[in-house]
Scaffold this motif. Structure first.
Motif, PDB file in Angstrom:
ATOM      1  N   ASP A  81      11.743  13.430  -2.161  1.00  0.00           N
ATOM      2  CA  ASP A  81      11.626  12.417  -1.339  1.00  0.00           C
ATOM      3  C   ASP A  81      12.218  11.062  -2.135  1.00  0.00           C
ATOM      4  O   ASP A  81      11.727  10.880  -3.081  1.00  0.00           O
ATOM      5  N   ILE A  82      13.185  10.572  -1.385  1.00  0.00           N
ATOM      6  CA  ILE A  82      14.030   9.583  -2.211  1.00  0.00           C
ATOM      7  C   ILE A  82      13.611   8.193  -1.436  1.00  0.00           C
ATOM      8  O   ILE A  82      13.688   8.193  -0.274  1.00  0.00           O
ATOM      9  N   MET A  83      13.351   7.354  -2.122  1.00  0.00           N
ATOM     10  CA  MET A  83      12.581   5.867  -1.665  1.00  0.00           C
ATOM     11  C   MET A  83      13.225   4.586  -2.321  1.00  0.00           C
ATOM     12  O   MET A  83      13.504   5.079  -3.646  1.00  0.00           O
ATOM     13  N   THR A  84      13.524   3.633  -1.873  1.00  0.00           N
ATOM     14  CA  THR A  84      13.813   2.457  -2.742  1.00  0.00           C
ATOM     15  C   THR A  84      12.776   1.709  -3.524  1.00  0.00           C
ATOM     16  O   THR A  84      11.457   2.205  -3.062  1.00  0.00           O
ATOM     17  N   GLU A  85      13.125   1.045  -4.302  1.00  0.00           N
ATOM     18  CA  GLU A  85      11.966   0.219  -5.133  1.00  0.00           C
ATOM     19  C   GLU A  85      11.134  -0.699  -4.051  1.00  0.00           C
ATOM     20  O   GLU A  85      10.034  -0.996  -4.042  1.00  0.00           O
ATOM     21  N   GLU A  86      12.036  -1.042  -3.141  1.00  0.00           N
ATOM     22  CA  GLU A  86      11.351  -1.895  -2.169  1.00  0.00           C
ATOM     23  C   GLU A  86      10.508  -1.104  -1.050  1.00  0.00           C
ATOM     24  O   GLU A  86       9.171  -1.874  -0.890  1.00  0.00           O
ATOM     25  N   ASP A  87      10.783  -0.038  -0.833  1.00  0.00           N
ATOM     26  CA  ASP A  87       9.889   0.770   0.155  1.00  0.00           C
ATOM     27  C   ASP A  87       8.760   1.232  -0.445  1.00  0.00           C
ATOM     28  O   ASP A  87       7.552   1.323  -0.259  1.00  0.00           O
ATOM     29  N   GLU A  88       8.754   1.707  -1.839  1.00  0.00           N
ATOM     30  CA  GLU A  88       7.625   1.985  -2.635  1.00  0.00           C
ATOM     31  C   GLU A  88       6.720   0.872  -2.980  1.00  0.00           C
ATOM     32  O   GLU A  88       5.505   1.036  -3.003  1.00  0.00           O
ATOM     33  N   SER A  89       7.204  -0.480  -3.231  1.00  0.00           N
ATOM     34  CA  SER A  89       6.386  -1.614  -3.216  1.00  0.00           C
ATOM     35  C   SER A  89       5.649  -1.822  -1.949  1.00  0.00           C
ATOM     36  O   SER A  89       4.438  -2.230  -1.892  1.00  0.00           O
ATOM     37  N   ALA A  90       6.464  -1.630  -0.817  1.00  0.00           N
ATOM     38  CA  ALA A  90       5.608  -1.951   0.515  1.00  0.00           C
ATOM     39  C   ALA A  90       4.576  -0.866   0.740  1.00  0.00           C
ATOM     40  O   ALA A  90       3.385  -1.101   1.280  1.00  0.00           O
ATOM     41  N   ARG A  91       4.712   0.404   0.357  1.00  0.00           N
ATOM     42  CA  ARG A  91       3.787   1.425   0.452  1.00  0.00           C
ATOM     43  C   ARG A  91       2.526   1.242  -0.499  1.00  0.00           C
ATOM     44  O   ARG A  91       1.640   1.347  -0.024  1.00  0.00           O
ATOM     45  N   ARG A  92       2.907   0.714  -1.661  1.00  0.00           N
ATOM     46  CA  ARG A  92       1.821   0.347  -2.600  1.00  0.00           C
ATOM     47  C   ARG A  92       0.942  -0.935  -2.010  1.00  0.00           C
ATOM     48  O   ARG A  92      -0.281  -0.639  -2.026  1.00  0.00           O
ATOM     49  N   GLN A  93       1.606  -1.667  -1.491  1.00  0.00           N
ATOM     50  CA  GLN A  93       0.785  -2.833  -0.846  1.00  0.00           C
ATOM     51  C   GLN A  93      -0.064  -2.537   0.408  1.00  0.00           C
ATOM     52  O   GLN A  93      -1.108  -2.976   0.532  1.00  0.00           O
ATOM     53  N   LYS A  94       0.472  -1.492   1.197  1.00  0.00           N
ATOM     54  CA  LYS A  94      -0.186  -1.030   2.207  1.00  0.00           C
ATOM     55  C   LYS A  94      -1.369  -0.207   1.749  1.00  0.00           C
ATOM     56  O   LYS A  94      -2.549  -0.420   2.334  1.00  0.00           O
ATOM     57  N   GLU A  95      -1.249   0.466   0.871  1.00  0.00           N
ATOM     58  CA  GLU A  95      -2.561   1.234   0.302  1.00  0.00           C
ATOM     59  C   GLU A  95      -3.454   0.348  -0.524  1.00  0.00           C
ATOM     60  O   GLU A  95      -4.768   0.433  -0.283  1.00  0.00           O
ATOM     61  N   PHE A  96      -2.754  -0.726  -1.025  1.00  0.00           N
ATOM     62  CA  PHE A  96      -3.840  -1.775  -1.742  1.00  0.00           C
ATOM     63  C   PHE A  96      -4.714  -2.510  -0.600  1.00  0.00           C
ATOM     64  O   PHE A  96      -6.019  -2.581  -0.654  1.00  0.00           O
ATOM     65  N   GLU A  97      -3.845  -2.578   0.452  1.00  0.00           N
ATOM     66  CA  GLU A  97      -4.600  -3.573   1.652  1.00  0.00           C
ATOM     67  C   GLU A  97      -5.666  -2.473   2.328  1.00  0.00           C
ATOM     68  O   GLU A  97      -6.954  -3.011   2.725  1.00  0.00           O
ATOM     69  N   GLU A  98      -5.424  -1.436   2.355  1.00  0.00           N
ATOM     70  CA  GLU A  98      -6.201  -0.357   3.087  1.00  0.00           C
ATOM     71  C   GLU A  98      -7.496  -0.157   2.270  1.00  0.00           C
ATOM     72  O   GLU A  98      -8.758  -0.019   2.828  1.00  0.00           O
ATOM     73  N   ARG A  99      -7.353   0.026   0.981  1.00  0.00           N
ATOM     74  CA  ARG A  99      -8.641   0.197   0.216  1.00  0.00           C
ATOM     75  C   ARG A  99      -9.457  -0.971   0.063  1.00  0.00           C
ATOM     76  O   ARG A  99     -10.654  -0.769   0.150  1.00  0.00           O
ATOM     77  N   THR A 100      -8.903  -1.932  -0.012  1.00  0.00           N
ATOM     78  CA  THR A 100      -9.472  -3.498  -0.082  1.00  0.00           C
ATOM     79  C   THR A 100     -10.239  -3.502   1.338  1.00  0.00           C
ATOM     80  O   THR A 100     -11.485  -3.964   1.276  1.00  0.00           O
ATOM     81  N   LYS A 101      -9.637  -2.925   2.353  1.00  0.00           N
ATOM     82  CA  LYS A 101     -10.274  -3.179   3.674  1.00  0.00           C
ATOM     83  C   LYS A 101     -11.552  -2.147   3.923  1.00  0.00           C
ATOM     84  O   LYS A 101     -12.907  -2.473   4.249  1.00  0.00           O
ATOM     85  N   LEU A 102     -11.345  -1.126   3.162  1.00  0.00           N
ATOM     86  CA  LEU A 102     -12.328  -0.067   3.097  1.00  0.00           C
ATOM     87  C   LEU A 102     -13.582  -0.639   2.435  1.00  0.00           C
ATOM     88  O   LEU A 102     -14.727  -0.369   2.889  1.00  0.00           O
ATOM     89  N   PHE A 103     -13.484  -1.031   0.957  1.00  0.00           N
ATOM     90  CA  PHE A 103     -14.482  -1.927   0.388  1.00  0.00           C
ATOM     91  C   PHE A 103     -15.173  -2.920   0.973  1.00  0.00           C
ATOM     92  O   PHE A 103     -16.518  -3.038   0.964  1.00  0.00           O
ATOM     93  N   MET A 104     -14.444  -3.733   1.733  1.00  0.00           N
ATOM     94  CA  MET A 104     -14.852  -4.724   2.586  1.00  0.00           C
ATOM     95  C   MET A 104     -16.033  -4.349   3.420  1.00  0.00           C
ATOM     96  O   MET A 104     -17.022  -4.987   3.670  1.00  0.00           O
ATOM     97  N   GLU A 105     -15.508  -3.307   4.147  1.00  0.00           N
ATOM     98  CA  GLU A 105     -16.432  -2.853   5.391  1.00  0.00           C
ATOM     99  C   GLU A 105     -17.587  -2.109   5.066  1.00  0.00           C
ATOM    100  O   GLU A 105     -18.696  -2.248   5.538  1.00  0.00           O
ATOM    101  N   THR A 106     -17.571  -1.369   3.937  1.00  0.00           N
ATOM    102  CA  THR A 106     -18.489  -0.187   3.660  1.00  0.00           C
ATOM    103  C   THR A 106     -19.658  -0.730   2.752  1.00  0.00           C
ATOM    104  O   THR A 106     -20.832  -0.438   2.778  1.00  0.00           O
ATOM    105  N   LEU A 107     -18.937  -1.864   1.792  1.00  0.00           N
ATOM    106  CA  LEU A 107     -19.873  -2.240   0.654  1.00  0.00           C
ATOM    107  C   LEU A 107     -20.200  -3.871   1.074  1.00  0.00           C
ATOM    108  O   LEU A 107     -21.027  -4.482   0.258  1.00  0.00           O
ATOM    109  N   ASP A 108     -19.731  -4.345   2.401  1.00  0.00           N
ATOM    110  CA  ASP A 108     -20.278  -5.814   2.610  1.00  0.00           C
ATOM    111  C   ASP A 108     -19.650  -6.653   1.454  1.00  0.00           C
ATOM    112  O   ASP A 108     -20.383  -7.493   1.131  1.00  0.00           O
ATOM    113  N   LEU A 109     -18.488  -6.626   1.057  1.00  0.00           N
ATOM    114  CA  LEU A 109     -18.095  -7.541   0.037  1.00  0.00           C
ATOM    115  C   LEU A 109     -16.929  -8.418   0.766  1.00  0.00           C
ATOM    116  O   LEU A 109     -16.425  -8.232   1.697  1.00  0.00           O
ATOM    117  N   ASP A 110     -16.791  -9.422  -0.120  1.00  0.00           N
ATOM    118  CA  ASP A 110     -15.649 -10.562   0.450  1.00  0.00           C
ATOM    119  C   ASP A 110     -14.194  -9.851  -0.131  1.00  0.00           C
ATOM    120  O   ASP A 110     -14.175  -9.015  -1.002  1.00  0.00           O
TER     121      ASP A 110
END
Length: 543
Positions: free
Chosen positions: A344-373
């Motif tokens: 699978d070939i992707m550009t640096e921009e695509d990888e950056s966008a994917r990493r950002q999306k994963e970061f946001e998803e994990r942040t949301k998970l901890f906010m909702e399950t652990l009641d964190l800001d």
């Protein structure tokens, strides 16, 4: 035509001439003659008789002998070729079951039809012997290059004269739009030799990757001597190819040796392959490094290897994407064939966008399950925490390295994570029980409540159901269909269960149910270990 002294020697002379012409053993021709004469005698004396003919190898005299076999009384069926013990006593002393009574009979007069039949038998036997000789000659030459002369073209397939036989170069085995005329010289790779009813079939190829490898072996002495080895070849016939080489002599550059002085060696191969462009790549045991080499001339920024799925992610600079993929995907396709991995070939921009999306998803998970800001949740993600289990069961010291986290805060974080996990486990088990899961499966060690719920959703509700599952049904896998890899989704794949873990759990279930004897598993494991130790010893001895 009678077999008289006038033409007895002609039999031997004819056999010699036919054998010499067809390049087969004269003995086979004489045996064919004996069979044809025996058939003619049966048509004269009766088909039920067992008449055999023997030709003297020195004088050419043909002896006609009638054979009658001694059988038990109740088994007597053919009165012309069999006789009982009582009947045999008239001709021999103390006859036994299985003895043969031999009587010489006069030679036959062969009419026109009988002579024609005898001729057909001889020709058939000679053809069979000729086919056997061709097969024996060419079966051991499969995997080598042969020079031939074009005889004709039939429906796009080229029939090639290869000396003592004919080979066929099919339309899909020709390079590009190659066309040949009769008497053109051609060089091909013997791909396969098969024994068929119509005679040995010799299949040739010019598109096979092995053809290129053999051409390099002919042009590069170091490859022929074993100093350099061709590890892999990938071809888009007539257009482009990649070949991976390794040198077992540190003083010899494998790529330089294959290229030759001013490109003379590789150019000879290119000319034979109708101008096919060839990338010569150094082989490397480290798969990511080898892939970086295989994708040349494109530059690679990052490689992520998933060995279990045999997939690899490659990150390239934005401006290198088209070069890495190649025209119509040629470059990445050849690199995939060379490495045996899906790429699978992707550009640096695509990888950056994917990493950002994963970061946001994990942040949301901890906010909702652990009641964190949001800020605190982002701190957890930045420190490498990806799921609740890591927060709940990690060593406290790993939480204390986060800015602003003391022991009481760490304890509170873990308590919240464990409470949430316990609640999710309870809900998963309640739903699994509603779906009809039996307690034996719930108590099975190694399955989490969420796994049990997923199994129940798929109809696996008892330990017996679980024991009948295949490892790939649980962990997922890949199937190759017509050269294309297809993904098989596993029931427990989303829980990161590997094939080895799935196999262990299934075998454990089968042992618990009494389907498999644990002693058999131990003996199989011992055999595998012994084989592994033996192969290692051989490798060490070879080294």
């Amino acid at each position: 035509m009678a077999i008289t002294s006038a033409n007895q020697l002609e039999l031997l002379q004819t056999a010699e001439a036919v054998a010499r012409e067809k390049m087969i053993d004269p003995e086979l021709v004489i045996e064919a003659m004996e069979e044809s004469l025996a058939r003619a005698a049966k048509s004269r004396y009766g088909s039920e008789m067992d008449i055999r003919v023997s030709i003297d190898r020195k004088t050419g005299r043909a002896t006609f002998t009638r054979i009658r076999t001694v059988v038990e009384d109740e088994l007597l069926e053919n009165y012309q070729a069999e006789l009982t013990v009582e009947q045999a006593k008239q001709y021999m002393e103390n006859p036994q079951i299985g003895d043969e009574l031999r009587d010489e009979v006069p030679p036959v007069e062969m009419g026109r039809i009988a002579a024609q039949s005898a001729k057909q038998v001889i020709l058939q036997k000679v053809r069979e012997a000729e086919r056997d000789r061709q097969f024996e000659e060419f079966k051991d030459r499969a995997g080598t290059i042969i020079n031939g002369v074009v005889k004709r073209e039939e429906y796009g397939n080229v029939i090639v004269d290869i000396g003592r036989g004919e080979g066929i170069l099919r339309r899909n085995e020709k390079i590009g739009r190659e066309s040949y005329r009769p008497n053109d010289r051609i060089r091909c790779y013997i791909k396969d030799v098969r024994r068929e009813v119509r005679g040995p079939q010799i299949f040739l190829s010019r598109t096979s990757p092995e053809f290129m490898a053999e051409l390099f072996k002919m042009e590069v002495p170091e490859i022929y001597d074993g100093i350099i080895e061709i590890k892999a070849v990938a071809r888009d016939p007539g257009s482009r190819a990649k070949i991976a080489v390794i040198s077992y002599d540190g003083s010899i550059d494998p790529v330089g040796a294959c290229v030759g002085m001013r490109g003379s060696r590789v150019q000879a191969v290119v000319n034979e392959l109708q101008g096919e462009k060839i990338d010569i790549i150094p082989w490397n045991e480290d798969m990511p490094t080898f892939l970086v080499n295989a994708l040349q001339p494109a530059e690679v920024s990052k490689v992520v290897l998933d060995e279990e799925a045999e997939r690899i992610e490659v990150v390239v600079p934005d401006e290198q994407l088209s070069l890495a993929i190649g025209r119509r995907g040629q470059n990445v396709r050849l690199a995939s064939q060379l490495t045996g991995l899906d790429i699978d070939i992707m550009t640096e921009e695509d990888e950056s966008a994917r990493r950002q999306k994963e970061f946001e998803e994990r942040t949301k998970l901890f906010m909702e399950t652990l009641d964190l800001d949001e800020f605190f949740a982002q701190l957890l993600v930045s420190e490498g925490f990806t799921n609740l289990e890591e927060v709940a069961y990690v060593e406290v010291d790993e939480l204390l390295v986060i800015d602003g986290v003391d022991e009481s805060t760490a304890a509170e974080l873990q308590a919240r994570a464990r409470d949430y996990i316990d609640e999710m486990n309870r809900k998963a088990l309640d739903r699994a029980r509603e779906l009809g899961v039996e307690q034996g499966l719930i108590d099975f060690e190694g399955l989490t409540p969420q796994m049990i719920e997923a199994l129940a959703d798929d109809g696996v509700k008892t330990l017996e159901d679980f024991a009948t599952c295949a490892d790939w049904e649980l962990a997922g896998g890949w199937t190759t269909v017509e050269g294309e890899r297809i993904k098989d989704d596993g029931i427990l794949e989303k829980f990161d269960v590997s094939l080895a873990e799935a196999q262990d759990m299934v075998m454990t279930a089968r042992v618990m149910l009494g389907w498999v004897d644990p002693a058999d598993l131990v003996s199989e494991g011992a055999e595998i270990d012994a084989e592994g130790e033996e192969s290692e010893a051989i490798e060490e001895a070879g080294a």
